[in-house]
Write a protein that holds these residues in place. Structure first.
Motif: not given
Length: 276
Positions: A98-116
């Motif tokens: 928690q003192e070093t890492v920031i992770s970014l993730y996309s549900f839009s790509k994983a569930y094929a709903i990029p417009g949301h």
């Protein structure tokens, strides 16, 4: 980077090479860190190259950032499309991640709903509280309906996601196979949604090659020059939404452009010449 530019914050590029498969080098990154640097950003699987960074490389960056007292931001938008043969990183097994890492993730790509535009940030409580202040001042917000649907999707679409990964792997294989007949074209990296292809026209801008490929061969690709300096020999080809049948003849289309030699005065590098 555009946001940082508007804020007057330097985005310092980390040079990559096709010889190294466009995988970043922690040692090279260490040489770029001075008292002004606050974070290192890694994108894996990468856009535009498709490169998937090995767990050891990501772990080395985590150690570098922890040692230097800066943040490691890992953009994992395409994480669900990593090959099953590639072990995932172990960033979150570190006691003080928690003192070093920031992770970014996309549900839009994983569930094929990029417009949301639905995503997630995984970080320590102190970071999330500050991010919340920024989001409170942003005028765009993901639609509530899509947010409500996600908990169901996470639990019930695992098999669908697994099938989507298998489909992507088939398309990766099909693209690699078809490009074998494309004289002079080389796949320098491939993975997730993209292949990063080196074109054979020495001294010709990637925008010119991309335009000729579209006009003469019916293939759309993004010029490497769009993604930063030193990328004029490359094109980004996205195949995630193209069926295997449509991919099968792409190699012949690329090869047709080589044979046409549309650029006056350009030196054309060919596989057979290298072998000779």
């Amino acid at each position: 980077k555009m946001t940082l530019d508007m804020l007057g914050i330097e985005a310092r590029p980390l040079p990559l090479s096709h010889e190294a498969g466009f995988v970043p080098d922690p040692v090279a990154a260490a040489d770029l860190i001075d008292e002004k640097v606050r974070a290192i950003v890694l994108v894996t699987p990468n856009n535009p190259t498709g490169a998937m960074y090995p767990a050891g490389v990501v772990g080395a960056f985590q150690k570098l950032c922890a040692d230097r007292g800066i943040w490691l931001v890992v953009d994992e938008t395409y994480r669900d499309f990593i090959s099953k043969d590639m072990p995932p990183h172990r960033l979150f097994t570190s006691e003080n991640w928690q003192e070093t890492v920031i992770s970014l993730y996309s549900f839009s790509k994983a569930y094929a709903i990029p417009g949301h535009r639905l995503g997630a940030i995984v970080a320590g409580e102190a970071v999330i509280s500050q991010v919340g202040k920024i989001l409170d001042c942003v005028q765009i917000c993901p639609a509530r309906a899509a947010q409500m649907a996600l908990p169901w999707a996470i639990e019930n679409l695992r098999q669908w996601r697994s099938g989507a990964l298998e489909t992507i792997q088939q398309r990766i294989g099909a693209f690699a196979e078809t490009m074998r007949c494309a004289d002079g074209w080389e796949i320098d990296q491939i993975g997730a949604y993209f292949a990063y292809v080196r074109h054979p026209f020495e001294g010709v801008a990637s925008t010119q090659v991309a335009e000729a490929l579209a006009r003469q061969c019916g293939v759309l690709a993004l010029p490497g020059g769009y993604f930063g300096p030193g990328q004029e020999r490359h094109l980004r080809v996205a195949f995630a939404n193209v069926g295997v049948e449509a991919i099968a003849d792409l190699g012949q289309r690329f090869d047709a452009l080589t044979a046409a030699a549309p650029f006056a005065g350009a030196d054309v590098w060919r596989k057979k010449n290298e072998q000779a």
